[in-house]
Scaffold this motif. Sequence first.
Motif, PDB file in Angstrom:
ATOM      1  N   LYS A  67      10.682 -88.382 -10.872  1.00  0.00           N
ATOM      2  CA  LYS A  67       9.485 -88.112 -11.677  1.00  0.00           C
ATOM      3  C   LYS A  67       9.175 -86.630 -11.727  1.00  0.00           C
ATOM      4  O   LYS A  67       8.847 -86.072 -12.777  1.00  0.00           O
ATOM      5  CB  LYS A  67       8.304 -88.895 -11.110  1.00  0.00           C
ATOM      6  CG  LYS A  67       7.082 -88.964 -12.016  1.00  0.00           C
ATOM      7  CD  LYS A  67       6.065 -89.944 -11.464  1.00  0.00           C
ATOM      8  CE  LYS A  67       4.909 -90.130 -12.447  1.00  0.00           C
ATOM      9  NZ  LYS A  67       3.923 -91.123 -11.936  1.00  0.00           N
ATOM     10  N   LYS A  68       9.345 -85.963 -10.585  1.00  0.00           N
ATOM     11  CA  LYS A  68       9.027 -84.536 -10.519  1.00  0.00           C
ATOM     12  C   LYS A  68      10.100 -83.671 -11.167  1.00  0.00           C
ATOM     13  O   LYS A  68       9.884 -82.485 -11.404  1.00  0.00           O
ATOM     14  CB  LYS A  68       8.814 -84.102  -9.070  1.00  0.00           C
ATOM     15  CG  LYS A  68      10.036 -84.186  -8.165  1.00  0.00           C
ATOM     16  CD  LYS A  68       9.709 -83.672  -6.774  1.00  0.00           C
ATOM     17  CE  LYS A  68      10.911 -83.698  -5.846  1.00  0.00           C
ATOM     18  NZ  LYS A  68      11.349 -85.052  -5.525  1.00  0.00           N
ATOM     19  N   ILE A 126      10.050 -81.773 -19.708  1.00  0.00           N
ATOM     20  CA  ILE A 126       9.244 -81.994 -20.910  1.00  0.00           C
ATOM     21  C   ILE A 126       9.414 -80.773 -21.808  1.00  0.00           C
ATOM     22  O   ILE A 126       8.924 -79.681 -21.497  1.00  0.00           O
ATOM     23  CB  ILE A 126       7.762 -82.219 -20.576  1.00  0.00           C
ATOM     24  CG1 ILE A 126       7.620 -83.403 -19.608  1.00  0.00           C
ATOM     25  CG2 ILE A 126       6.963 -82.487 -21.853  1.00  0.00           C
ATOM     26  CD1 ILE A 126       6.185 -83.651 -19.150  1.00  0.00           C
ATOM     27  N   SER A 127      10.134 -80.952 -22.910  1.00  0.00           N
ATOM     28  CA  SER A 127      10.450 -79.846 -23.817  1.00  0.00           C
ATOM     29  C   SER A 127       9.924 -80.177 -25.214  1.00  0.00           C
ATOM     30  O   SER A 127      10.338 -81.187 -25.801  1.00  0.00           O
ATOM     31  CB  SER A 127      11.965 -79.615 -23.867  1.00  0.00           C
ATOM     32  OG  SER A 127      12.288 -78.524 -24.688  1.00  0.00           O
ATOM     33  N   GLY A 128       9.004 -79.359 -25.696  1.00  0.00           N
ATOM     34  CA  GLY A 128       8.411 -79.613 -27.009  1.00  0.00           C
ATOM     35  C   GLY A 128       7.696 -80.943 -27.080  1.00  0.00           C
ATOM     36  O   GLY A 128       7.646 -81.562 -28.149  1.00  0.00           O
ATOM     37  N   GLY A 129       7.141 -81.398 -25.953  1.00  0.00           N
ATOM     38  CA  GLY A 129       6.432 -82.669 -25.905  1.00  0.00           C
ATOM     39  C   GLY A 129       7.321 -83.876 -25.703  1.00  0.00           C
ATOM     40  O   GLY A 129       6.821 -85.003 -25.596  1.00  0.00           O
ATOM     41  N   LYS A 146       8.411 -70.985 -25.710  1.00  0.00           N
ATOM     42  CA  LYS A 146       8.170 -71.711 -26.955  1.00  0.00           C
ATOM     43  C   LYS A 146       8.020 -73.213 -26.713  1.00  0.00           C
ATOM     44  O   LYS A 146       7.093 -73.855 -27.226  1.00  0.00           O
ATOM     45  CB  LYS A 146       9.316 -71.465 -27.930  1.00  0.00           C
ATOM     46  CG  LYS A 146       9.146 -72.189 -29.260  1.00  0.00           C
ATOM     47  CD  LYS A 146      10.283 -71.862 -30.219  1.00  0.00           C
ATOM     48  CE  LYS A 146      10.098 -72.584 -31.564  1.00  0.00           C
ATOM     49  NZ  LYS A 146      11.199 -72.274 -32.505  1.00  0.00           N
ATOM     50  N   TRP A 147       8.952 -73.808 -25.930  1.00  0.00           N
ATOM     51  CA  TRP A 147       9.002 -75.251 -25.787  1.00  0.00           C
ATOM     52  C   TRP A 147       8.362 -75.770 -24.503  1.00  0.00           C
ATOM     53  O   TRP A 147       8.304 -76.969 -24.288  1.00  0.00           O
ATOM     54  CB  TRP A 147      10.462 -75.708 -25.834  1.00  0.00           C
ATOM     55  CG  TRP A 147      11.175 -75.310 -27.089  1.00  0.00           C
ATOM     56  CD1 TRP A 147      12.127 -74.347 -27.225  1.00  0.00           C
ATOM     57  CD2 TRP A 147      10.958 -75.847 -28.395  1.00  0.00           C
ATOM     58  NE1 TRP A 147      12.534 -74.244 -28.529  1.00  0.00           N
ATOM     59  CE2 TRP A 147      11.825 -75.157 -29.285  1.00  0.00           C
ATOM     60  CE3 TRP A 147      10.121 -76.839 -28.924  1.00  0.00           C
ATOM     61  CZ2 TRP A 147      11.876 -75.435 -30.636  1.00  0.00           C
ATOM     62  CZ3 TRP A 147      10.176 -77.116 -30.268  1.00  0.00           C
ATOM     63  CH2 TRP A 147      11.044 -76.423 -31.118  1.00  0.00           C
ATOM     64  N   LYS A 189      17.931 -82.696 -26.527  1.00  0.00           N
ATOM     65  CA  LYS A 189      18.258 -82.847 -25.110  1.00  0.00           C
ATOM     66  C   LYS A 189      19.382 -81.921 -24.661  1.00  0.00           C
ATOM     67  O   LYS A 189      19.641 -81.804 -23.466  1.00  0.00           O
ATOM     68  CB  LYS A 189      18.667 -84.295 -24.822  1.00  0.00           C
ATOM     69  CG  LYS A 189      17.600 -85.335 -25.128  1.00  0.00           C
ATOM     70  CD  LYS A 189      18.130 -86.741 -24.880  1.00  0.00           C
ATOM     71  CE  LYS A 189      17.106 -87.803 -25.244  1.00  0.00           C
ATOM     72  NZ  LYS A 189      17.638 -89.164 -25.049  1.00  0.00           N
ATOM     73  N   LYS A 190      20.052 -81.270 -25.601  1.00  0.00           N
ATOM     74  CA  LYS A 190      21.201 -80.433 -25.247  1.00  0.00           C
ATOM     75  C   LYS A 190      20.756 -79.233 -24.405  1.00  0.00           C
ATOM     76  O   LYS A 190      19.670 -78.688 -24.603  1.00  0.00           O
ATOM     77  CB  LYS A 190      21.908 -79.945 -26.512  1.00  0.00           C
ATOM     78  CG  LYS A 190      22.579 -81.052 -27.310  1.00  0.00           C
ATOM     79  CD  LYS A 190      23.509 -80.499 -28.371  1.00  0.00           C
ATOM     80  CE  LYS A 190      22.788 -79.665 -29.410  1.00  0.00           C
ATOM     81  NZ  LYS A 190      23.684 -79.260 -30.505  1.00  0.00           N
ATOM     82  N   PRO A 191      21.598 -78.797 -23.474  1.00  0.00           N
ATOM     83  CA  PRO A 191      21.239 -77.619 -22.665  1.00  0.00           C
ATOM     84  C   PRO A 191      21.052 -76.382 -23.540  1.00  0.00           C
ATOM     85  O   PRO A 191      21.784 -76.183 -24.520  1.00  0.00           O
ATOM     86  CB  PRO A 191      22.442 -77.442 -21.732  1.00  0.00           C
ATOM     87  CG  PRO A 191      23.132 -78.759 -21.736  1.00  0.00           C
ATOM     88  CD  PRO A 191      22.903 -79.355 -23.087  1.00  0.00           C
TER      89      PRO A 191
END
Length: 511
Positions: A406-407, A411-414, A444-445, A478-480
């Motif tokens: 969980k930790k 979370i990227s761009g919501g 940004k994200w 999801k890509k790095p």
Amino acid sequence: MKTLGDLITRAARFSPDDTALVCGDVRFTHRQHLDRARRLASALHRAGCGHQDRVAVLAMNGTEYAEAFSAAWLTGYILATVNFRLAAPEVAWVLGDTAPRVLIFEDQYAALVDGLRAELPSIQTWVCIGQAPDWATEYEAFLDGGDPAGAPLTARPEDIAHIIYTSGTTGRPKGVMRSHRNELAMGECVAFIMDVRPRGRMLEVMPMFHAGAQSSMLAQMWRGGEIHIHRGFDPGAVLAAVRDERITHLHLVPLMVQALVDHPDFETCDLSSVETILYAAAPMPVPVLRRALERLGPVFVNAWGQTEGTGSALPKHLHAVEGPMTELLGSIGHPYPLAEIRIVDDQGQDCAPGQVGELWIRGDAVMVGYWNNTAATIEAFHDGWLKTGDMGRFDDCERIFLVDRKKDMIISGGENIYSQEVERAIAEHPAVSQVAVIGAPDPKWGEKVVACVILNPGAEADAESLIAHTAGRIASYKKPKQVLFLEAFPALPSGKVNKVALRALHAASHG
């Protein structure tokens, strides 16, 4: 059986002359093991240990460690294990928290212990395995001072058997209290899923201060048989032991399996005695598993659990590396017979199949609580369910698929991004040996995906090719965004990759 001590006495009663413990040139029968455990229990009692007093151990794997466990199990002492990899202040904190009456330590740690003695007033007796300093008693001499009849104490099922400290990546490590009832249930569950049998031979290379080693050790003790102890993990030594000692069962982490597969003796060594290899702590890379299955056959079991509670397993017959069943390699299977597992959302409501939530577990193998930490114990439970902090989902057959801690969720761009999904996509690249995915701050994200990668020896790949490799395997978001190439990963005692340390490495290298 009601207490862990019953495992020792039962084996000595029914199989007295069968081998119990093997470590190097040292071999003890079940009768000899019980005798030594009783004498150690008596010596500890004469040193002032009473019911539920703590006895701490700071040592690498050895028969003495097993004897300390057994002495505590017979009498109701609490064995507090200490991670020998800790720095001096960390060792001091753990020993100060448990306040043991006796510390059993290995002579290689004598200087460290000597520097801490003034800070540890609870410890009245210092027992040294090996060459003892003048302020400590040599282990064999201490044991010889005990009564062969044992101590005038008897453990109870509700007694705390062990205090095992968590890794402490998010603050002070917490001491997990596990009772005799908890540990008997754990041993029974692991014996069941590993198909442990009487007169089996279990190889222990995981550190004995950790719950993983204890689980497989107890599994073999449930069924009698031999426990072969290695001081640490060496792939060549493991292969030789399997060949020479006809080892039947092993408990390894995936990195250890990979080291065996990569060893030059793997293809030629006689490994025909192996019946089960339980792996845990991390997903197994499919290329590694494929090579191992081709060589060893269907012997692998994927288990999931924590120091706080033992949970589920994917059995041997579902380990397929070809065809439609391949997707199950990402599963941790069904709950153990003595465990219940729920997957719940942020409101504590049960998730539908396919919906990601937090795994909650309850059952006999779940901890009593955290030592000296009531607040953390209250936080860890909800209506008797242990909140594990692991995120996952059920499929339509109620098999469990882990997706992240969980930790560690990014979370990227919501959007929620689960590291294991990205790791599986990158691990399929032929140049990749190991991969761990973390999140890093992004202006940004909010967060960006960073892949930490170890390449196979002699292989070449750049960040662009690895990122491009994920196209079509996972969604674009999801890509790095970055790839950090490393020679090795920092690891926790459990064998898991230390992602806190990886995030620190990334921050140091990328400002």
